[in-house]
Design an enzyme around this catalytic site. Structure first.
Site, PDB file in Angstrom:
ATOM      1  N   HIS A  60       0.809  -1.228   0.000  1.00 38.84           N
ATOM      2  CA  HIS A  60       0.000   0.000   0.000  1.00 38.84           C
ATOM      3  C   HIS A  60       0.838   1.271   0.000  1.00 38.84           C
ATOM      4  O   HIS A  60       0.286   2.367   0.005  1.00 38.84           O
ATOM      5  CB  HIS A  60      -0.950   0.011   1.199  1.00 38.84           C
ATOM      6  CG  HIS A  60      -0.251   0.142   2.516  1.00 38.84           C
ATOM      7  ND1 HIS A  60       0.269  -0.946   3.182  1.00 38.84           N
ATOM      8  CD2 HIS A  60       0.046   1.211   3.287  1.00 38.84           C
ATOM      9  CE1 HIS A  60       0.835  -0.543   4.305  1.00 38.84           C
ATOM     10  NE2 HIS A  60       0.723   0.772   4.392  1.00 38.84           N
TER      11      HIS A  60
HETATM   12  C1  UD1 Z   1      -2.279   5.201   5.911  1.00 40.16           C
HETATM   13  C2  UD1 Z   1      -0.997   5.766   6.506  1.00 40.16           C
HETATM   14  C3  UD1 Z   1       0.135   4.773   6.324  1.00 40.16           C
HETATM   15  C4  UD1 Z   1      -0.240   3.417   6.875  1.00 40.16           C
HETATM   16  C5  UD1 Z   1      -1.560   2.949   6.263  1.00 40.16           C
HETATM   17  C6  UD1 Z   1      -1.984   1.694   6.939  1.00 40.16           C
HETATM   18  C7  UD1 Z   1      -0.700   8.196   6.414  1.00 40.16           C
HETATM   19  C8  UD1 Z   1      -0.002   9.298   5.732  1.00 40.16           C
HETATM   20  N1  UD1 Z   1      -0.622   6.996   5.830  1.00 40.16           N
HETATM   21  O1  UD1 Z   1      -2.077   5.057   4.512  1.00 40.16           O
HETATM   22  O2  UD1 Z   1       1.287   5.239   7.025  1.00 40.16           O
HETATM   23  O3  UD1 Z   1       0.786   2.506   6.574  1.00 40.16           O
HETATM   24  O4  UD1 Z   1      -2.569   3.949   6.495  1.00 40.16           O
HETATM   25  O5  UD1 Z   1      -2.959   0.993   6.254  1.00 40.16           O
HETATM   26  O6  UD1 Z   1      -1.286   8.402   7.446  1.00 40.16           O
HETATM   27  N2  UD1 Z   1      -9.567   4.222   2.010  1.00 40.16           N
HETATM   28  C9  UD1 Z   1     -10.750   3.524   1.968  1.00 40.16           C
HETATM   29  N3  UD1 Z   1     -11.290   3.102   3.141  1.00 40.16           N
HETATM   30  C10 UD1 Z   1     -10.706   3.331   4.347  1.00 40.16           C
HETATM   31  C11 UD1 Z   1      -9.515   4.044   4.376  1.00 40.16           C
HETATM   32  C12 UD1 Z   1      -8.945   4.485   3.203  1.00 40.16           C
HETATM   33  O7  UD1 Z   1     -11.311   3.292   0.909  1.00 40.16           O
HETATM   34  O8  UD1 Z   1     -11.253   2.902   5.379  1.00 40.16           O
HETATM   35  C13 UD1 Z   1      -8.950   4.657   0.729  1.00 40.16           C
HETATM   36  C14 UD1 Z   1      -9.356   6.061   0.315  1.00 40.16           C
HETATM   37  O9  UD1 Z   1      -9.498   6.082  -1.067  1.00 40.16           O
HETATM   38  C15 UD1 Z   1      -8.149   6.878   0.729  1.00 40.16           C
HETATM   39  C16 UD1 Z   1      -7.003   5.908   0.534  1.00 40.16           C
HETATM   40  O10 UD1 Z   1      -7.531   4.639   0.874  1.00 40.16           O
HETATM   41  O11 UD1 Z   1      -7.988   8.030  -0.039  1.00 40.16           O
HETATM   42  C17 UD1 Z   1      -5.782   6.198   1.376  1.00 40.16           C
HETATM   43  O12 UD1 Z   1      -6.106   6.308   2.764  1.00 40.16           O
HETATM   44  P1  UD1 Z   1      -5.181   7.173   3.760  1.00 40.16           P
HETATM   45  O13 UD1 Z   1      -5.636   6.980   5.160  1.00 40.16           O
HETATM   46  O14 UD1 Z   1      -5.032   8.557   3.270  1.00 40.16           O
HETATM   47  O15 UD1 Z   1      -3.761   6.543   3.579  1.00 40.16           O
HETATM   48  P2  UD1 Z   1      -3.301   5.027   3.519  1.00 40.16           P
HETATM   49  O16 UD1 Z   1      -2.741   4.758   2.186  1.00 40.16           O
HETATM   50  O17 UD1 Z   1      -4.394   4.164   4.024  1.00 40.16           O
HETATM   51  N1  UDP Z   2      -3.354  -6.554   8.768  1.00 41.60           N
HETATM   52  C1  UDP Z   2      -4.619  -7.129   8.952  1.00 41.60           C
HETATM   53  N2  UDP Z   2      -5.325  -7.515   7.846  1.00 41.60           N
HETATM   54  C2  UDP Z   2      -4.843  -7.372   6.582  1.00 41.60           C
HETATM   55  C3  UDP Z   2      -3.573  -6.778   6.414  1.00 41.60           C
HETATM   56  C4  UDP Z   2      -2.867  -6.362   7.524  1.00 41.60           C
HETATM   57  O1  UDP Z   2      -5.064  -7.299  10.089  1.00 41.60           O
HETATM   58  O2  UDP Z   2      -5.539  -7.768   5.640  1.00 41.60           O
HETATM   59  C5  UDP Z   2      -2.611  -6.100   9.962  1.00 41.60           C
HETATM   60  C6  UDP Z   2      -1.198  -6.612  10.099  1.00 41.60           C
HETATM   61  O3  UDP Z   2      -1.153  -7.879  10.716  1.00 41.60           O
HETATM   62  C7  UDP Z   2      -0.566  -5.527  10.974  1.00 41.60           C
HETATM   63  C8  UDP Z   2      -1.248  -4.269  10.492  1.00 41.60           C
HETATM   64  O4  UDP Z   2      -2.441  -4.691   9.842  1.00 41.60           O
HETATM   65  O5  UDP Z   2      -0.907  -5.757  12.329  1.00 41.60           O
HETATM   66  C9  UDP Z   2      -0.368  -3.521   9.542  1.00 41.60           C
HETATM   67  O6  UDP Z   2      -1.074  -2.491   8.946  1.00 41.60           O
HETATM   68  P1  UDP Z   2      -0.675  -1.827   7.573  1.00 41.60           P
HETATM   69  O7  UDP Z   2       0.184  -2.745   6.785  1.00 41.60           O
HETATM   70  O8  UDP Z   2      -1.935  -1.345   6.971  1.00 41.60           O
HETATM   71  O9  UDP Z   2       0.136  -0.533   8.046  1.00 41.60           O
HETATM   72  P2  UDP Z   2       1.673  -0.249   8.352  1.00 41.60           P
HETATM   73  O10 UDP Z   2       2.112  -1.188   9.410  1.00 41.60           O
HETATM   74  O11 UDP Z   2       2.418  -0.381   7.081  1.00 41.60           O
HETATM   75  O12 UDP Z   2       1.672   1.175   8.798  1.00 41.60           O
END
Ligand code: UD1
Ligand code: UDP
Length: 367
Positions: free
Chosen positions: A209
Site C-alpha cells: 500500500h
Molecule cells: C495510511 C498511513 C500509512 C499506513 C496505512 C496503513 C498516512 C499518511 N498513511 O495510509 O502510514 O501505513 O494507512 O494501512 O497516514 N480508504 C478507503 N477506506 C478506508 C480508508 C482508506 O477506501 O477505510 C482509501 C481512500 O481512497 C483513501 C485511501 O484509501 O484516499 C488512502 O487512505 P489514507 O488513510 O489517506 O492513507 P493510507 O494509504 O491508508
Molecule cells: N493486517 C490485517 N489484515 C490485513 C492486512 C494487515 O489485520 O488484511 C494487519 C497486520 O497484521 C498488521 C497491520 O495490519 O498488524 C499492519 O497495517 P498496515 O500494513 O496497513 O500498516 P503499516 O504497518 O504499514 O503502517
C-alpha cells in the site's frame, strides 16, 4: 488523589493493534487514570477499522471524529480542527499517540500547542527517507513528545542523534507484539486457510500500500511483472488495501492483476485471520511496517518491497530482507526460501508481550 486524564488516539489500521494492549493495561489502574479513546476516522471501512475493535476487544471509542480520507493537508488539518476541540473540552493531562500516520501527527501538534504532554508509542524509528509521509510524521511527533516509548534499539540512537533529552526516552519494546502474543489462542482457531482453500506453507501472503509502490502506473506494472513470475512458483494470497485497489482501477490495471491464476485477491482481513494466514505461510511479500515485525516474531521469512526500512532490527535479528522492486533479487530470494536456504531469526529485546505494562508503569511514576 485526582485521577490523571489520558486520551489515547487511534485512526488507521496499524494503530489499533498498538492501542489495544494499552487500553487493556490501563483498565487495571482505574483508580489512577481516567482514559478516553479517540478514533479520528482516518480509516473507516468495516474491514479497516471496526473489525479490529471486535477482534482485539477494544472498547468502543469514546469520541469518533469522522474525518475520513483526503490529501495530506486536508486530512491532517481536519483532524487538527476537531481534535483541538476535544482537548479544550476534556483538558487531558496526557495525549498518547502511536505509530506514524497522519492522525499521529495531527493530534500531537494539537496537544503540544495547547501545552498538553504527548507520549509517542513507537518513537525513534527512522527510514531516513523524507519522501515517505510517515517519516515526516515520526520526526515531528518525536520532536514534540515528552515521553518517547521506543520499540527497538535503533530508536534510542536516532533520538540521541536528534538531540532529544535521554530522560524522555524509554526503551520498552513493541506494543504490536503484545497484541500478537495475546492473540495466539484465537489465531490458532482461525479457519481462514480452509476458507481460502490453502495448504500450510504452500502459499505466500502479499500486502502492498506504500505510495512508492502503488500510486503510479510504472511501479504498479513492475509489481505486476514480479507477481506474474512468483505465482508460477507458489500461490499468492493478496489482501488488497483500498488505496491499492483504487490506484489499480485509476491506472486501468485491476483486470490484469485479476487475470493471474496463481494470485488470489481478497478484501482486507481482520487481524486474527490475517495473522493466521501469515503464520502458516511460506513467506510474506509486503511493504507494510507492522508486518515486518510480526513476521519476525512468527519466524516467517519476509521480503520487504522497499528501498529502506525504519525497523532495521527485523533485518539484523529477524527474518526480514529488503528487496525493493528488484525482480531478480526477489526471485532469487523466493528460490532460496522455497529450497529452505534462509536465515534463522530471533526475537528482538523486549518484544515479549509486556510492553504496555512497562509503559503504564512509567506513566504512573512520572506523569
Ligand atoms: C495510511 C498511513 C500509512 C499506513 C496505512 C496503513 C498516512 C499518511 N498513511 O495510509 O502510514 O501505513 O494507512 O494501512 O497516514 N480508504 C478507503 N477506506 C478506508 C480508508 C482508506 O477506501 O477505510 C482509501 C481512500 O481512497 C483513501 C485511501 O484509501 O484516499 C488512502 O487512505 P489514507 O488513510 O489517506 O492513507 P493510507 O494509504 O491508508
Ligand atoms: N493486517 C490485517 N489484515 C490485513 C492486512 C494487515 O489485520 O488484511 C494487519 C497486520 O497484521 C498488521 C497491520 O495490519 O498488524 C499492519 O497495517 P498496515 O500494513 O496497513 O500498516 P503499516 O504497518 O504499514 O503502517
Amino acid at each position: 488523589m485526582k485521577k490523571k486524564k489520558v486520551i489515547i488516539v487511534g485512526g488507521a489500521r496499524p494503530n489499533f493493534m498498538k492501542i489495544a494492549p494499552l487500553m487493556h493495561e490501563f483498565k487495571k489502574y482505574k483508580d489512577i487514570f481516567d482514559v478516553k479513546l479517540v478514533h479520528t476516522g482516518q480509516h473507516y471501512d468495516f474491514g479497516m477499522s471496526e473489525i479490529f475493535f471486535q477482534n482485539l476487544e477494544i472498547p468502543k471509542p469514546d469520541i469518533y471524529l469522522n474525518v475520513g480520507s483526503g490529501s495530506h493537508a486536508t486530512q491532517t488539518a481536519k483532524i487538527m480542527i476537531v481534535f483541538e476541540k476535544v482537548i479544550l473540552a476534556e483538558k487531558p493531562d496526557l495525549v498518547i499517540v502511536v505509530g506514524d500516520v497522519n492522525s499521529t501527527l495531527a493530534c500531537s501538534l494539537d496537544a503540544s500547542k495547547l501545552n498538553v504532554k504527548v507520549a509517542h508509542v513507537e518513537a525513534g524509528l527512522r527510514s531516513f527517507d523524507n519522501t515517505m509521509p510517515e517519516e515526516i510524521n515520526r520526526r515531528v511527533t518525536d520532536s514534540l513528545s515528552e515521553y518517547l516509548f521506543v520499540s527497538e534499539e535503533s530508536g534510542i540512537k536516532n533520538l540521541k542523534r536528534e538531540g532529544i533529552k535521554p530522560d524522555k526516552v524509554h526503551f520498552v519494546g513493541n506494543t504490536m507484539i503484545d497484541t500478537l502474543l495475546a492473540s495466539m489462542k484465537k489465531v490458532n482457531k482461525s479457519r481462514i486457510l480452509k476458507t481460502c482453500n490453502l495448504r500450510n506453507k504452500n502459499y505466500c501472503v502479499l500486502t502492498l500500500h506504500r505510495p512508492s509502490n502503488v500510486d503510479n502506473k510504472e511501479s504498479l506494472k513492475e509489481v505486476f511483472e514480479i507477481l506474474e513470475k512468483i505465482q508460477k512458483k507458489i500461490p499468492i494470497v493478496y489482501s488488497i488495501h483500498p488505496r491499492t485497489k483504487k490506484m489499480m482501477k485509476i491506472h486501468g490495471l485491476l483486470s490484469r492483476f485479476e487475470s493471474l491464476s496463481g494470485l488470489k485477491m481478497i478484501n482486507p482481513l481482520g487481524y486474527i485471520d490475517f495473522i493466521k494466514l501469515v503464520k502458516e505461510s511460506s513467506f510474506v511479500l509486503t511493504d507494510s511496517g507492522g508486518i515486518q515485525e510480526e513476521s519476525t516474531v512468527l519466524d516467517v521469512p519476509c521480503l520487504t518491497m522497499r528501498e529502506n526500512t525504519e525497523r532495521p532490527v527485523t533485518i539484523s535479528q529477524g527474518t526480514n530482507y529488503l528487496v525493493g522492486r528488484d525482480r531478480r533479487e526477489i526471485l532469487f530470494c523466493v528460490q532460496q526460501i522455497l529450497s529452505d536456504k534462509i536465515k534463522k531469526g530471533r526475537v528482538p529485546k523486549y518484544w515479549d508481550g509486556n510492553t504496555s505494562s512497562r509503559i503504564v508503569k512509567i506513566l504512573i511514576q512520572n506523569l
